[in-house]
Design a protein around this motif. Structure first.
Motif, PDB file in Angstrom:
ATOM      1  N   GLY A  50     -30.106 -41.554 -38.124  1.00  0.00           N
ATOM      2  CA  GLY A  50     -29.748 -41.946 -39.482  1.00  0.00           C
ATOM      3  C   GLY A  50     -28.890 -40.925 -40.206  1.00  0.00           C
ATOM      4  N   PRO A  51     -29.283 -39.635 -40.213  1.00  0.00           N
ATOM      5  CA  PRO A  51     -28.442 -38.642 -40.898  1.00  0.00           C
ATOM      6  C   PRO A  51     -27.019 -38.568 -40.339  1.00  0.00           C
ATOM      7  CG  PRO A  51     -30.618 -37.752 -40.484  1.00  0.00           C
ATOM      8  CD  PRO A  51     -30.559 -39.053 -39.757  1.00  0.00           C
ATOM      9  N   GLN A  52     -26.877 -38.679 -39.033  1.00  0.00           N
ATOM     10  CA  GLN A  52     -25.532 -38.637 -38.447  1.00  0.00           C
ATOM     11  C   GLN A  52     -24.708 -39.841 -38.897  1.00  0.00           C
ATOM     12  OE1 GLN A  52     -25.518 -38.347 -34.212  1.00  0.00           O
ATOM     13  NE2 GLN A  52     -23.306 -38.444 -34.034  1.00  0.00           N
ATOM     14  N   ALA A  53     -25.354 -41.019 -38.970  1.00  0.00           N
ATOM     15  CA  ALA A  53     -24.630 -42.203 -39.432  1.00  0.00           C
ATOM     16  C   ALA A  53     -24.245 -42.066 -40.898  1.00  0.00           C
ATOM     17  CB  ALA A  53     -25.490 -43.445 -39.214  1.00  0.00           C
ATOM     18  N   ARG A  54     -25.160 -41.585 -41.722  1.00  0.00           N
ATOM     19  CA  ARG A  54     -24.859 -41.441 -43.149  1.00  0.00           C
ATOM     20  C   ARG A  54     -23.767 -40.411 -43.375  1.00  0.00           C
ATOM     21  NH1 ARG A  54     -30.483 -42.264 -43.288  1.00  0.00           N
ATOM     22  NH2 ARG A  54     -30.894 -40.021 -43.274  1.00  0.00           N
ATOM     23  N   ALA A  55     -23.724 -39.376 -42.530  1.00  0.00           N
ATOM     24  CA  ALA A  55     -22.676 -38.369 -42.681  1.00  0.00           C
ATOM     25  C   ALA A  55     -21.290 -38.964 -42.455  1.00  0.00           C
ATOM     26  CB  ALA A  55     -22.922 -37.215 -41.716  1.00  0.00           C
ATOM     27  N   ARG A  56     -21.211 -40.062 -41.692  1.00  0.00           N
ATOM     28  CA  ARG A  56     -19.920 -40.729 -41.461  1.00  0.00           C
ATOM     29  C   ARG A  56     -19.721 -41.908 -42.409  1.00  0.00           C
ATOM     30  NH1 ARG A  56     -17.148 -39.927 -36.758  1.00  0.00           N
ATOM     31  NH2 ARG A  56     -16.472 -42.106 -36.755  1.00  0.00           N
ATOM     32  N   GLY A  57     -20.609 -42.065 -43.383  1.00  0.00           N
ATOM     33  CA  GLY A  57     -20.486 -43.152 -44.341  1.00  0.00           C
ATOM     34  C   GLY A  57     -20.905 -44.492 -43.779  1.00  0.00           C
ATOM     35  N   LEU A  58     -21.770 -44.497 -42.765  1.00  0.00           N
ATOM     36  CA  LEU A  58     -22.212 -45.728 -42.122  1.00  0.00           C
ATOM     37  C   LEU A  58     -23.658 -46.033 -42.494  1.00  0.00           C
ATOM     38  CD1 LEU A  58     -20.810 -45.056 -38.521  1.00  0.00           C
ATOM     39  CD2 LEU A  58     -19.697 -46.310 -40.377  1.00  0.00           C
ATOM     40  N   THR A  59     -24.042 -47.265 -42.291  1.00  0.00           N
ATOM     41  CA  THR A  59     -25.418 -47.703 -42.495  1.00  0.00           C
ATOM     42  C   THR A  59     -26.041 -47.967 -41.135  1.00  0.00           C
ATOM     43  OG1 THR A  59     -24.855 -48.733 -44.603  1.00  0.00           O
ATOM     44  CG2 THR A  59     -26.915 -49.414 -43.571  1.00  0.00           C
ATOM     45  N   LEU A  60     -27.177 -47.341 -40.866  1.00  0.00           N
ATOM     46  CA  LEU A  60     -27.905 -47.555 -39.617  1.00  0.00           C
ATOM     47  C   LEU A  60     -29.119 -48.422 -39.921  1.00  0.00           C
ATOM     48  CD1 LEU A  60     -28.266 -46.990 -36.604  1.00  0.00           C
ATOM     49  CD2 LEU A  60     -29.553 -44.928 -37.210  1.00  0.00           C
ATOM     50  N   VAL A  61     -29.174 -49.589 -39.299  1.00  0.00           N
ATOM     51  CA  VAL A  61     -30.235 -50.562 -39.571  1.00  0.00           C
ATOM     52  C   VAL A  61     -31.062 -50.735 -38.306  1.00  0.00           C
ATOM     53  CG1 VAL A  61     -30.766 -52.930 -40.266  1.00  0.00           C
ATOM     54  CG2 VAL A  61     -28.769 -51.743 -41.227  1.00  0.00           C
ATOM     55  N   LEU A  62     -32.376 -50.570 -38.440  1.00  0.00           N
ATOM     56  CA  LEU A  62     -33.313 -50.809 -37.342  1.00  0.00           C
ATOM     57  C   LEU A  62     -34.073 -52.095 -37.630  1.00  0.00           C
ATOM     58  CD1 LEU A  62     -34.830 -50.039 -34.754  1.00  0.00           C
ATOM     59  CD2 LEU A  62     -36.371 -48.638 -36.166  1.00  0.00           C
ATOM     60  N   ASP A  63     -33.905 -53.089 -36.777  1.00  0.00           N
ATOM     61  CA  ASP A  63     -34.556 -54.388 -36.947  1.00  0.00           C
ATOM     62  C   ASP A  63     -35.499 -54.607 -35.767  1.00  0.00           C
ATOM     63  OD1 ASP A  63     -35.318 -56.945 -37.532  1.00  0.00           O
ATOM     64  OD2 ASP A  63     -33.442 -57.870 -36.862  1.00  0.00           O
ATOM     65  N   VAL A 100     -24.100 -49.906 -38.206  1.00  0.00           N
ATOM     66  CA  VAL A 100     -24.590 -49.960 -36.828  1.00  0.00           C
ATOM     67  C   VAL A 100     -26.003 -50.520 -36.885  1.00  0.00           C
ATOM     68  CG1 VAL A 100     -25.231 -48.647 -34.786  1.00  0.00           C
ATOM     69  CG2 VAL A 100     -23.172 -48.025 -36.054  1.00  0.00           C
ATOM     70  N   GLN A 101     -26.260 -51.562 -36.116  1.00  0.00           N
ATOM     71  CA  GLN A 101     -27.547 -52.245 -36.183  1.00  0.00           C
ATOM     72  C   GLN A 101     -28.236 -52.191 -34.829  1.00  0.00           C
ATOM     73  OE1 GLN A 101     -27.395 -56.312 -37.430  1.00  0.00           O
ATOM     74  NE2 GLN A 101     -29.609 -56.501 -37.657  1.00  0.00           N
ATOM     75  N   ILE A 102     -29.522 -51.834 -34.880  1.00  0.00           N
ATOM     76  CA  ILE A 102     -30.373 -51.844 -33.680  1.00  0.00           C
ATOM     77  C   ILE A 102     -31.343 -53.007 -33.842  1.00  0.00           C
ATOM     78  CG2 ILE A 102     -31.925 -50.523 -32.215  1.00  0.00           C
ATOM     79  CD1 ILE A 102     -30.926 -47.981 -33.627  1.00  0.00           C
ATOM     80  N   HIS A 103     -31.229 -53.980 -32.958  1.00  0.00           N
ATOM     81  CA  HIS A 103     -32.110 -55.143 -33.024  1.00  0.00           C
ATOM     82  C   HIS A 103     -32.924 -55.228 -31.741  1.00  0.00           C
ATOM     83  CE1 HIS A 103     -33.594 -59.153 -33.945  1.00  0.00           C
ATOM     84  NE2 HIS A 103     -33.263 -59.502 -32.706  1.00  0.00           N
ATOM     85  N   THR A 104     -34.228 -55.442 -31.880  1.00  0.00           N
ATOM     86  CA  THR A 104     -35.095 -55.537 -30.707  1.00  0.00           C
ATOM     87  C   THR A 104     -35.854 -56.854 -30.761  1.00  0.00           C
ATOM     88  OG1 THR A 104     -36.924 -54.413 -31.826  1.00  0.00           O
ATOM     89  CG2 THR A 104     -35.383 -53.045 -30.587  1.00  0.00           C
TER      90      THR A 104
END
Length: 689
Positions: free
Chosen positions: A328-341, A377-381
């Motif tokens: 998450g911190p790495q994604a936020r540092a690039r201005g991205l949203t990391l979603v865990l579903d 970036v979305q992680i879906h399981t």
């Protein structure tokens, strides 16, 4: 043998087979002809056809003479006897007529000149004579006998000519038969010679073929020997490569340990903003180099088949949340949203290699973040059930479907085709915008396949990419009836996987750490009372370990090799030994075995291997030697703190922000009891710390 030679030999064999068929056909024809000649000869000899004509002529003469006698006989008494003799001669003569029928000799001669006409005349005479000769028992009248004689005598000359014609016909037949027999014998001799030559030819071809096969066998044996030598050379090269990689891993991780450790200590010290940024850049560069080294080691282990999958009970949701927390911190540092579903129905506990699964997810998420400039970036399981194989007990097998989607640059079809190839890059130009070794995706797919699954990808240029992991799962809470909240729920083996591209490992969670108290009957040491011995031959590593322990409020004593460690343990009371595995005089494995053999107190001592060997074999060797735990270099402050809490959970250690870098293995909480006879011979004690 070359293919052209094989074709030529095949043609020779085909020709020989054709000649053999022709030869057998000729032999069959010859036998048929010989049988026909033999049948004709038997018929001729058995029935004696020519002799039948002579008998008919002889009986004609006898009957004519008897008619002449009876025609002039005046005595009545003699006439009676002559009549009886005439009738007997007549019956014999008539019986001889049937012997010269054309049907009887049609297989020998086709016809005899005058034979049909003569037979017709004879039958006409017999038809008239029957009424006279066989009319009754009375004596024949001489006048009637003279009348018969007048009809009978003209047959003499035609019958004699018929006998001569028959003699000539049968002579010609005998000559023709003898000539045919001679021809048959000549043909038989020719066929025998031809068969002999063909046999010699076949024997020559067979000898040549056997010689060729023997030569080919010798060539194959030489090739097999060459292949065995090549295999031995390849295995030797593979062993040399593995040994080289192991040595290089050890040699590179040792300075990395000092470099990254000291950088982390500097980062935790007061510093100006510019210096903090420089230190952070230096540390991240070092971590990136370490990631490349680990990728190369993983590829080497995969190529040699030495990378093993070790399934353990794992809290799947916690593992995914750890990935989310770290990335998450790495994604936020690039201005991205990391979603865990996390989809519904995902099992709580599964049997899987958590370390390798986390490595796969880290690689997929890290790549998605790296190639995405804006968006999410979305992680879906989710969990699906595939149809079970025919005959299986279960109706369906559960399968984890984990997809990582992004809104990044995407890929075209050509890039997708080479995506999972080694050292392959989506942008292969010199001025590519994104770095990387091109090993992460290949390693991830190979790991997934080792675990029975696979990774697939779909993408379009400018519209992002989707990477999907399909992995069969062994669900524990369904099979064992346990739930995460139950008292008997399985506990995950603590194993952290490193993250790609500078992303470190997650710290073991509370469930993964599985803290276990000290052995029964031993006092729980406090932080001030914890006696720590550091055994390492590298001075930088010693300084780093002492500094890290100092940050945690612990003091330590240093020794340079295993023999010193054994002497110090024998003479003092220690709670923890941080043992390097490769040292002069006595290595860490031999020292641990010697310590375990000292007595019950030493068997309860916590010995942790601190090694630069990142191979699975090194971990097994450490456990077999009696060590409690294995941590790999480069070792950072959080790694050391987590290790201490696993074995001394009651220690009051400071809470640290951040994350660990190297993989940490928590493997044993109690040392095995080893008999004293297993202790190796110790070197001479060396004093000094």
């Amino acid at each position: 043998m070359r293919r052209r030679d094989m074709r030529r030999i095949s043609r020779w064999y085909a020709l020989a087979a054709l000649l053999l068929v022709l030869l057998l056909g000729g032999v069959g024809w010859l036998q048929t002809r010989s049988l026909s000649l033999l049948n004709g000869s038997v018929l001729y000899e058995g029935d004696n056809l020519l002799w039948s004509f002579y008998q008919l002529d002889s009986e004609y003469l006898r009957l004519r003479e008897q008619l002449r006698v009876l025609a002039v006989e005046p005595d009545a008494h003699k006439a009676r006897r002559q009549t009886d003799a005439l009738r007997e001669r007549y019956e014999i003569f008539v019986s001889r007529i049937s012997l010269i029928e054309p049907e009887r000799m049609s297989q020998v001669v086709s016809g005899i000149d005058g034979q049909p006409a003569m037979l017709q005349r004879l039958r006409a005479f017999v038809a008239q004579a029957d009424a006279i000769v066989t009319s009754g028992p009375e004596v024949l009248d001489p006048a009637r006998c003279r009348a018969l004689l007048a009809q009978f005598e003209p047959l003499a000359e035609p019958l004699h000519q018929l006998v001569l014609a028959a003699n000539q016909a049968f002579g010609e037949y005998a000559s023709h038969r003898n000539e045919a027999v001679r021809d048959t014998n000549r043909i038989s001799i020719a066929l025998t010679v031809f068969q002999s030559l063909l046999t010699v030819l076949l024997a020559g071809l067979l000898v040549r073929q056997l010689t060729s096969l023997e030569r080919r066998r010798a060539e194959l044996e030489d090739l097999a020997v060459s292949l065995q030598h090549a295999r031995a050379d390849a295995e030797q090269a593979s062993r040399a490569k593995s040994a080289f990689l192991a040595n290089m891993s050890h040699e590179l991780r040792t300075p990395f340990n000092g470099l990254l450790g000291m950088l982390s200590l500097l980062e935790s010290s007061p510093q100006a903003p510019e210096q903090a940024e420089q230190l952070r850049t230096a540390r991240e560069s070092g971590e990136h180099l370490l990631d490349i080294l680990d990728d190369v080691l993983d590829v080497s282990r995969l190529d040699s088949g030495q990378l093993e999958i070790a399934p353990t009970p794992v809290d799947l949701a916690r593992l995914l949340r750890d990935v989310d927390a770290l990335m998450g911190p790495q994604a936020r540092a690039r201005g991205l949203t990391l979603v865990l579903d996390i989809g519904p129905g995902l099992p709580a506990w599964v049997q899987v290699d958590g370390k390798r699964l986390k490595q796969i997810v880290f690689n997929l998420v890290g790549n998605a973040i790296k190639f995405t400039e804006r968006g999410a970036v979305q992680i879906h399981t989710g969990l699906v059930r595939r149809p079970a194989p025919a005959g299986a007990v279960d109706s369906a097998a559960p399968e984890l479907v984990l997809s990582v989607s992004d809104t990044g640059i995407g890929m075209d079809a050509d890039t997708l085709g080479r995506l999972f190839q080694r050292f392959s890059q989506g942008d292969s130009s010199i001025h590519r915008r994104f770095g990387g070794t091109g090993l992460g995706l290949e390693i991830s797919r190979n790991l997934a396949r080792l675990m029975g699954g696979d990774i697939s990808a779909s993408s379009e240029p400018g519209r992002g990419s989707v990477f999907t992991l399909n992995l069969p799962l062994q669900v524990l809470d369904e099979q064992m009836g346990a739930h995460p909240g139950d008292a008997h729920a399985p506990v995950a083996a603590p194993a952290a996987a490193r993250a790609p591209s500078g992303v470190g490992n997650a710290a073991p969670s509370a469930a993964e750490a599985a803290p276990v108290g000290p052995p029964h009957g031993l006092a729980t040491p406090t932080r001030a009372a914890l006696q720590v011995l550091v055994c390492d031959d590298h001075p930088v590593n010693c300084k780093l370990l002492v500094a890290l322990l100092g940050r945690l409020g612990l003091a330590a004593r240093i020794c340079e090799h295993g023999a010193q460690a054994v002497d110090l343990v024998r003479s003092g009371a220690w709670d923890l030994v941080l043992m390097d595995m490769h040292m002069p005089v006595m290595d860490g494995l031999a020292a641990t075995r010697a310590i375990r053999a000292l007595g019950p107190r030493e068997r309860a001592l916590v010995v942790v291997a601190v090694t630069a060997d990142a191979f699975e074999e090194a971990r097994r060797l450490a456990l077999d030697a009696g060590m409690n735990d294995v941590v790999t270099k480069p070792l950072q402050l959080r790694d050391l703190r987590d290790c201490l809490l696993r074995h001394f959970p009651h220690l009051d250690l400071p809470v640290l922000p951040g994350r660990s870098v190297g993989p940490v293995y928590a493997v044993r909480t109690e040392a095995p009891a080893l008999p004293a006879s297993t202790a190796p011979a110790l070197a001479e004690p060396i004093s000094g710390a």
